[in-house]
Structures are given as structure tokens and as C-alpha cells.
Scaffold this active site. Structure first.
Site, PDB file in Angstrom:
ATOM      1  N   GLU A  89      -0.377   4.923  -0.514  1.00 20.21           N
ATOM      2  CA  GLU A  89      -1.101   6.185  -0.732  1.00 20.21           C
ATOM      3  C   GLU A  89      -0.149   7.379  -0.632  1.00 20.21           C
ATOM      4  OE1 GLU A  89      -4.519   6.450   1.797  1.00 20.21           O
ATOM      5  OE2 GLU A  89      -5.638   5.000   0.593  1.00 20.21           O
ATOM      6  N   TYR A 104       0.838  -1.207   0.000  1.00 24.67           N
ATOM      7  CA  TYR A 104       0.000   0.000   0.000  1.00 24.67           C
ATOM      8  C   TYR A 104       0.868   1.250   0.000  1.00 24.67           C
ATOM      9  CZ  TYR A 104      -4.963   0.038  -0.276  1.00 24.67           C
ATOM     10  OH  TYR A 104      -6.226   0.036  -0.784  1.00 24.67           O
ATOM     11  N   ASP A 147      -6.590  13.218 -25.279  1.00 27.71           N
ATOM     12  CA  ASP A 147      -6.731  11.849 -24.773  1.00 27.71           C
ATOM     13  C   ASP A 147      -6.139  10.925 -25.838  1.00 27.71           C
ATOM     14  OD1 ASP A 147      -7.478   9.302 -24.115  1.00 27.71           O
ATOM     15  OD2 ASP A 147      -9.577   9.782 -23.683  1.00 27.71           O
ATOM     16  N   ARG A 161      -2.387  -2.925 -17.842  1.00 30.42           N
ATOM     17  CA  ARG A 161      -3.638  -2.176 -17.810  1.00 30.42           C
ATOM     18  C   ARG A 161      -3.473  -1.021 -16.838  1.00 30.42           C
ATOM     19  NH1 ARG A 161      -7.348  -4.933 -21.096  1.00 30.42           N
ATOM     20  NH2 ARG A 161      -8.610  -3.099 -20.779  1.00 30.42           N
ATOM     21  N   LYS A 203      -2.875  -0.085 -24.571  1.00 31.97           N
ATOM     22  CA  LYS A 203      -3.296  -0.194 -25.968  1.00 31.97           C
ATOM     23  C   LYS A 203      -2.040  -0.206 -26.857  1.00 31.97           C
ATOM     24  CE  LYS A 203      -7.874   1.620 -24.837  1.00 31.97           C
ATOM     25  NZ  LYS A 203      -8.887   2.686 -25.013  1.00 31.97           N
TER      26      LYS A 203
HETATM   27  C1  LIG Z   1      -9.905   3.163 -24.148  1.00 26.54           C
HETATM   28  C2  LIG Z   1     -10.146   4.613 -24.009  1.00 26.54           C
HETATM   29  C3  LIG Z   1     -10.372   5.192 -22.750  1.00 26.54           C
HETATM   30  C4  LIG Z   1     -10.675   4.397 -21.499  1.00 26.54           C
HETATM   31  O1  LIG Z   1      -9.776   3.538 -21.053  1.00 26.54           O
HETATM   32  P1  LIG Z   1     -10.173   2.392 -20.014  1.00 26.54           P
HETATM   33  O2  LIG Z   1      -8.841   1.920 -19.583  1.00 26.54           O
HETATM   34  O3  LIG Z   1     -10.973   1.399 -20.789  1.00 26.54           O
HETATM   35  O4  LIG Z   1     -10.954   3.006 -18.908  1.00 26.54           O
HETATM   36  C5  LIG Z   1     -10.445   6.576 -22.663  1.00 26.54           C
HETATM   37  N1  LIG Z   1     -10.347   7.343 -23.768  1.00 26.54           N
HETATM   38  C6  LIG Z   1     -10.177   6.814 -24.990  1.00 26.54           C
HETATM   39  C7  LIG Z   1     -10.071   7.728 -26.169  1.00 26.54           C
HETATM   40  C8  LIG Z   1     -10.094   5.432 -25.152  1.00 26.54           C
HETATM   41  O5  LIG Z   1      -9.965   4.913 -26.368  1.00 26.54           O
END
Ligand SMILES: *Cc1c(COP(=O)(O)O)cnc(C)c1O
Length: 419
Positions: free
Chosen positions: A58, A56, A202, A237, A231
Site C-alpha cells: 500500500e 503487500y 479512455d 489484466r 487489450k
Molecule cells: C474494456 C473497457 C473498460 C473497462 O475495462 P475492465 O478492465 O473490463 O474493467 C473501460 N473503458 C473502455 C472504453 C473499455 O473498452
């Protein structure tokens, strides 16, 4: 129950062990074309499945609320330094649990409930967290949505400028989840500056492409950048926020204690490993190959009469409109899976069908490129996809293609999978 003997997963829980083994098989035997998915390396998986799970922490490095942090601090600092170097930013917050919480942290940092935000609508390729109505980001904030143009499906900057001037949003989101073209961050920045909004890029889908130099970077244009880490970046993750020094405090406070408790140290270690991998020449070649493969695949699909939103791609992603083929997206995606080709059905802009059975499928090349596939494989894949779409009910044909797919997969072992 005593835990004294500490058995392996296979002994302790044969059911879960067996299901994981089956999923490993599936990830080996199929062409995984979901554009948000990838294969993390064995090194990333080892770091993310480590004893760091047990700690942990924080707070932030050297400002923690628990003792015993010397190694955890070193790991988090390595992750941050490597990411700042990789992307060229002042600051990285690596504690976000995933992409959606990273985005929520940005709202928490800059907005009060009811404040205005401007993002790309979900039906046009935006993400839920950019203010779509079923998301908390569309419920707690006054979310205005822009779209793409009807004729060419490109982002409509005139509409963004008009909406921004009319509504004066605090945040403008530049990011997509089903849009196959490069984003013009200069134009986004120009509009944001004019109306005094914070521009948030994003880059969840494209962070690996940006790190590898295969997509323009928003650094220096967007004050705040959010991303997933699993991704195209091929990490564990998780989520992250990059920003300039001026916004560091706000962002960090929004993540902790604003939104989250203890960080997932195992994911942070995995992210540090992924950032190291992404700084290599090999990763640059990978990012370029992802885009080259998507272009080759798109050309192959076009030549077989499959319509593509925007007419093609310049990223890792292809959005196919199957209307001219007379097959909706869902039965096509189901037939493709039977043939060993895993995609997801997806709305296309201005779709006349419902979201649970839309007109399109969404395809991406990150995972198959991680296996080392190239132009020759993309050409075969385009033909398989077209053959399936033209024969969705021909079970024998689908099975024949699945066997050919498996044969191809056997030639391209995937990172992170047991051999
Ligand atoms: C995949 C994605 C997210 C969210 O990601 P998670 O890990 O699934 O919560 C946010 N913004 C965009 C543009 C995405 O493609």
C-alpha cells in the site's frame, strides 16, 4: 491440511489444471475475434504469475505503509517510467485493478456525487463506466450522454457541444468500446476547454494502437487518460491512468487511498514488461497490421453483403449489422462459435432489437494479428464469416468450417501458449 510438499497445479488440483489446459486448446484452435481480447506474451504471463503475488505494498514507491519494498519499488518505477516514455506523459499511475476502477478513480479525483459528467451512451458504442444508468457512474453522478449521428453513425460533435454548453459538465469522456473510427481529440479538447471541463480520454481498446502509432494520441489534448492494459496493449489484466504533472496528486490520491488498498504487484510487473515490448519496432509493425487486417476483413465482409456500422473501420474493430442478412446477432455469434470463430453479439446504433439479442456482432483483429495472420487470412476469414451467417443452421457446414479454421490456427502459433 499441510502444505509442506508444495505440489504442482496438476497434482494439487487436477480439475483446475485440466480446465486451464482445455482453455489453452480453445485459444489455440479458434479465431478469437473479440476486440477487447488478445494474447499476452509468455514474458508478460511469467511476470504476472510470479511471487510478486505475495507482497503487500500500500502506498507509492518510497512512500509505503509496509516494509520490504526495495524490489517492488524498482518494479513499479520501471513500469511508470516506461509508460511515460511510451506515451509521452508526465505521470503514470499503474496501480488500478482494471479499466473500470481506473475510470472510477477519475470520478473520485474530480467529482462529488451528483456532479455532472458527459459521455458516449452505451447503445452508441460507449462504455458502462462513462455514465450509463446501470453503472455506479450513472447512479452516483448526474450523467449526460451523447450519441452518434443517425445517418453515418459517426460521433456527433454538434450534439456534444450543445450538451456541454447546456450542462457544463466537470468531465467529458472521449472513449469507446464499440466504435470503429478514429477519435478527433482536437474537437473534444476544444469543447472541453470552452466549458471548463476536464477531458478524459479512455483509450482502453486502442492503447496498443496509440503506443504503436496506428491511432492519433490524446496526449496534450486530454488532461487525463485512462486505459486497460490487456487489450491491444497486450499486457496483464489491469488498468492505468496517465496524466500531466498538474493532475498527478489528485489522481494518485483517488486511486490510493481513495478507492483501492494494496496494488497487484504481479500485474504491475507484467505491465512493465508489456510497456517494454510495446516500445519496439516490432510492436509498431503489429499495431499497423492490426488496423490493416481490420480494413481487409471489413472490405471482404462488405463484398459479401454484410452491412458495417459507419461503412467500415479505421481501427482494430468492426461493428457488423446483420439485419440485411436476416439473422440477429446472437444466433450468428453462436453459429460462428460452432465454426471456431469467436465474436460477441452487440447492439448497433439505433438498434431496434433488445441488448440480449441485438442486430449486430462486434469483431476485432488484435488477437489474430498477434498470431501473425495477414491479408490472405483476412480474406479467408471474411468468406467464412459470410458463409456461417448465410448458413447458421447447417451444422455440417459449420463443422467443416471449424476444421478449416483449426487447420489455419495450427499454422499460426499464438504468443504465450505452450507449443
Ligand atoms: C474494456 C473497457 C473498460 C473497462 O475495462 P475492465 O478492465 O473490463 O474493467 C473501460 N473503458 C473502455 C472504453 C473499455 O473498452
Amino acid at each position: 491440511m499441510t502444505l509442506g510438499n508444495d505440489p504442482s497445479l496438476a497434482d494439487a488440483d487436477p480439475e483446475i489444471h485440466g480446465l486451464i489446459a482445455l482453455e489453452e486448446r480453445r485459444q489455440h484452435d479458434t479465431l478469437r475475434l473479440i476486440p477487447s481480447e488478445n494474447y499476452a506474451s509468455r514474458a508478460v504471463l511469467e511476470a504476472s504469475g510470479s511471487v510478486l503475488n505475495n507482497k503487500y505494498s500500500e502506498g507509492y514507491p518510497h512512500k509505503r505503509y509496509y516494509q520490504g519494498q526495495e524490489h517492488i519499488d524498482a518494479i513499479e518505477e520501471l513500469a511508470k517510467t516506461r509508460l511515460c516514455e511510451l506515451f509521452g506523459t508526465d505521470h503514470a499511475n499503474v496501480q488500478c485493478y482494471s479499466g473500470s476502477p481506473a475510470n472510477l478513480a477519475v470520478y473520485v479525483a474530480f467529482m462529488k456525487p451528483g456532479d455532472k459528467t458527459l459521455g458516449l451512451g452505451l447503445p452508441a458504442g460507449g462504455h458502462l463506466t462513462h455514465g450509463w444508468k446501470v453503472s455506479v457512474t450513472g447512479k452516483y453522478y448526474d450523467a449526460i450522454q451523447y450519441g452518434v449521428r443517425a445517418d453515418d453513425h459517426r460521433i456527433d460533435f454538434d450534439e456534444i457541444a450543445t450538451l456541454a454548453r447546456e450542462h457544463r459538465p466537470k468531465l467529458i469522456w472521449a472513449g469507446t468500446t464499440a466504435y470503429p473510427r478514429v477519435l478527433d481529440y482536437d474537437r473534444f479538447a476544444e469543447i472541453a476547454r470552452e466549458v471548463g471541463a476536464v477531458l478524459v480520454a479512455d483509450i482502453a481498446h486502442i492503447s496498443g494502437l496509440i503506443a504503436g502509432g496506428a491511432h492519433p494520441s490524446p496526449v496534450g489534448k486530454a488532461e487525463v487518460i485512462t486505459s486497460t492494459t490487456h487489450k491491444t496493449l497486450r499486457g496483464p489484466r489491469g488498468g492505468m491512468i496517465l496524466c500531466d504533472a498538474a493532475h498527478q496528486k489528485k489522481i494518485d490520491r483517488a486511486v490510493f487511498p481513495g478507492l483501492q488498498g494494496g496494488p497487484h504487484n504481479s500485474a504491475i510487473a507484467g505491465l512493465a514488461v508489456a510497456a517494454k515490448e510495446a516500445s519496439t519496432d516490432g510492436f509498431k509493425a503489429y499495431a499497423k497490421a492490426v488496423v490493416d487486417n481490420a480494413r481487409t476483413l471489413a472490405e471482404g465482409m462488405l463484398s459479401r453483403g454484410i452491412a458495417l456500422s459507419t461503412g467500415g473501420t479505421d481501427t482494430h474493430l468492426i461493428l457488423a449489422d446483420l439485419t440485411p442478412k436476416g439473422v440477429p446477432g446472437k444466433p450468428a455469434a453462436i453459429a460462428l462459435e460452432k465454426a471456431g470463430i469467436v465474436t460477441n453479439y452487440n447492439s448497433v446504433p439505433f438498434d431496434t432489437r433488445q441488448p440480449f439479442d441485438p442486430s449486430g456482432i462486434r469483431i476485432g483483429t488484435p488477437a489474430i494479428t498477434s498470431r501473425g495472420m495477414g491479408a490472405a487470412e483476412m480474406k479467408r476469414l471474411a468468406d467464412w464469416i459470410a458463409d456461417v451467417i448465410e448458413n447458421v443452421e447447417d451444422e455440417a457446414k459449420l463443422a467443416r468450417i471449424a476444421a478449416e479454421v483449426k487447420e489455419l490456427c495450427d499454422q499460426f502459433p499464438a504468443p504465450g501458449l505452450p507449443v
